[in-house]
Design an enzyme around this catalytic site. Structure first.
Site, PDB file in Angstrom:
ATOM      1  N   ASP A 106      47.765  33.453  41.695  1.00 34.01           N
ATOM      2  CA  ASP A 106      46.302  33.592  42.193  1.00 34.01           C
ATOM      3  C   ASP A 106      46.532  33.478  43.807  1.00 34.01           C
ATOM      4  O   ASP A 106      47.256  34.251  44.251  1.00 34.01           O
ATOM      5  CB  ASP A 106      45.524  32.532  41.451  1.00 34.01           C
ATOM      6  N   HIS A 274      43.949  34.517  32.585  1.00 31.35           N
ATOM      7  CA  HIS A 274      44.327  34.513  33.970  1.00 31.35           C
ATOM      8  C   HIS A 274      45.471  33.378  34.278  1.00 31.35           C
ATOM      9  O   HIS A 274      46.300  33.744  34.991  1.00 31.35           O
ATOM     10  CB  HIS A 274      43.121  33.972  34.820  1.00 31.35           C
TER      11      HIS A 274
END
Length: 293
Positions: A106, A274
């Site tokens: 991320d 994610h």
């Protein structure tokens, strides 16, 4: 105290800020960089195995975790990925490592991308987890992207709007993000989420994380455009992993997009959403070990 087994907490002063994290293991150096809205504890499920083969340095980015949270400046260069990358290069120098591998998730993956461009002589191998390049995502933004990544456009609003709204109930916001982006509710251990909350509840963390996103929409894009004009790409081998049930793999031709920004790209999806190291630790670990060793 650190939640990472086989690791010892550290704090070191670099680039005008204090960076916190944990270090453990022995062998070649490996830097781990977390994403939003987390901190270095996110690597808890795979660090014990990584420390058997590597000297692992899991660091909190400036503005996150227990690292310093300097006040932002109008240009947002304080929270540019260039500044964050410089922090981490100095952290590795602090521990005696001038060449190393790096894995980022991320926001940490965006710092990893910048580090590869700014310090090509330092990075032996790099892995980026569940992102497409910031430059590409803004360049191709559409309704689908804006809907899924609404937080990119919310967090960049002028202070104190997002800071005030998130600060009214930071636990609600953080748990909402874990639920929204993740696909494996059982992946998030209570004691790890408690660490995320301990750090994220700090108003300075909320402000810094907004500054991080503001930088991504301004100064970081200027740096990216300069690299594109100069023809600079990531030179080291690059591993790209993404969640099979997440937005990045659904929206983008991930490998081919990264080949526009890097010379040597490989990768694949892993199960879940994610949060790869927590949702699919075994698969993420296997992919990293195959790439790094």
């Amino acid at each position: 105290m650190t939640i990472l087994n086989q690791c010892t907490p550290f704090r070191c002063d670099v680039n005008g800020v204090t960076i916190a994290g944990a270090i453990g293991g022995s062998g070649p150096p490996l830097l781990l960089l977390h994403g939003y809205p987390q901190m270095h504890a996110m690597w808890h499920a795979i660090v014990p195995s990584l420390t058997q083969q590597f000297t692992v340095i899991a660091a909190d980015l400036r503005g996150y975790g227990d690292s310093a949270k300097p006040v932002d400046d109008p240009s947002h260069i304080t929270y540019s990925k260039r500044a964050m990358a410089a922090d981490m290069v100095q952290v590795m120098e602090h521990f005696g490592f001038t060449r190393f591998a790096v894995v980022g998730h991320d926001r940490g993956a965006r710092v990893t991308h910048r580090m590869c461009l700014d310090y090509p002589d330092r990075i032996e191998r790099a892995a980026v987890l569940d992102i497409a390049p910031t430059h590409y995502m803004y360049l191709t933004a559409d309704r689908e992207f804006a809907t899924a990544y609404y937080h990119w456009f919310f967090l960049i609003q002028p202070a104190p709007l997002p800071e005030t709204l998130i600060g009214a109930d930071p636990e609600f916001w953080l748990r909402s993000k874990l639920k929204h982006w993740g696909r494996t509710p059982t992946a998030f251990r209570d004691e790890v989420v408690a660490e995320y909350l301990r750090c994220f509840r700090d108003p300075a963390t909320i402000a810094a994380s907004c500054a991080d996103y503001r930088a991504a929409a301004t100064i970081d894009l200027e740096h990216d455009e300069a690299d594109r004009r100069a023809g600079r790409k990531v030179q080291c081998p690059l591993l790209v992993l993404w969640g099979a049930e997440g937005f990045v793999g659904r929206k983008y031709d991930v490998i081919n997009v990264w080949r526009e920004y890097a010379l040597d790209v490989q990768g694949h999806s892993v199960p879940g959403g994610h949060f790869l190291p927590e949702e699919a630790p075994a698969e993420t670990l296997a992919a990293l070990l195959a790439f790094l060793t």
